[in-house]
Design an enzyme around this catalytic site. Sequence first.
Site: not given
Ligand SMILES: *Cc1c(COP(=O)(O)O)cnc(C)c1O
Length: 360
Positions: A101, A171, A195
């Site tokens: 990511w 993030d 998540k």
């Molecule tokens: C799942 C995830 C993403 C991607 O998220 P989307 O909403 O599918 O774009 C980005 N960063 C992390 C840390 C993730 O776990």
Amino acid sequence: MKRVFNFSAGPAVLPEEVLKEAANEMLNYKGIGMSVMEMSHRSKEFEEILESAKSDLSDLLKISSDYEIVFIQGGASSVFSMVPLNFSENKISDYILTGQWAQKAYDEATRYTKANIIASSKDENYSYIPDCTNLTVTKNADYVYICENNTIYGTKFKTLPDTKGKPLIADLSSCILSEPMDVEKYAMFFAGAQKNIGPAGVTLAVINKELLKRTPLAETPTMMRFSTHVKANSLYNTPPTYGIYLCGKVFKWLKKEGGLSVMKEKNERKASLLYDYLDESTLFKGTVKREDRSLMNAPFITGTKELDEKFIQEAKEAGLVNLKGHRSVGGMRASIYNAMPLEGVETLVEFMKKFERENR
Ligand SMILES: *Cc1c(COP(=O)(O)O)cnc(C)c1O
């Protein structure tokens, strides 16, 4: 029908209480004769849903008025491009590479800016968090970027990097709300809801007002400008209304559970139950450096592909589902977000012990 224990990394388990409440309100929300899905995003009822979601989130994370909260769409992945598009002054940025990511975010930054990798754990398949106590931060860097919890690899920054005064952008998709955090340390953080917050389709961003003063690159589309969503209070276009409503319910559930220090205790208890067992098991083992283990995502392996597959299959039959690891790591991964009850982890560990006895 009995519900399973769902260890999916995302979309992931939601609190059963929240789902039941939503089910009860499905056909007729608070006596107005329609579901939240059917109501105008400009109605008084939806405005109230949005405002309480924002204020409950602020309470939980102790977000001050120096920050703006927006609910947007396009997933965390869209934010990967929005960050360099919106916050580049010198068109130089620094990224810490701790997994796929972070790599994807870095790749987007290289489209518009000179992005540097100032630390990385790629050399050992991202199984640890690099030392970030004395980074060589680029002189004119617009920001330093991290992915704080690495969903795929199961690592987490236990201390934030020293950015040498540069704004920190993070993030938090897979760790937000899992424990208290010091918002003031971040210039911005964001998370895809699917998540640890709510359903897929909602992306949360919390941005310091100072950072928002920066001028986006000229080519930035209207929908990709954070200012568009801030000015319109997340109502520039039709937002993911039902998703925001469910996120709001999760925020209320977290407050009722006792807030984030209580969640932290619960999450630590769940994680140590699993990690302690992994450390003593002669069959299973964890794949990441102990100090850097995530509270939310725990990858593990048996050592052979055949046993991994057998485990995943038998676990599924026992009502423990979505334990297959990410395709890039293999093995297993148990995602144990806020909504995963202790009982789920206890059941998993008991099942692993039984599997170990039978397959040693
Ligand atoms: C799942 C995830 C993403 C991607 O998220 P989307 O909403 O599918 O774009 C980005 N960063 C992390 C840390 C993730 O776990």
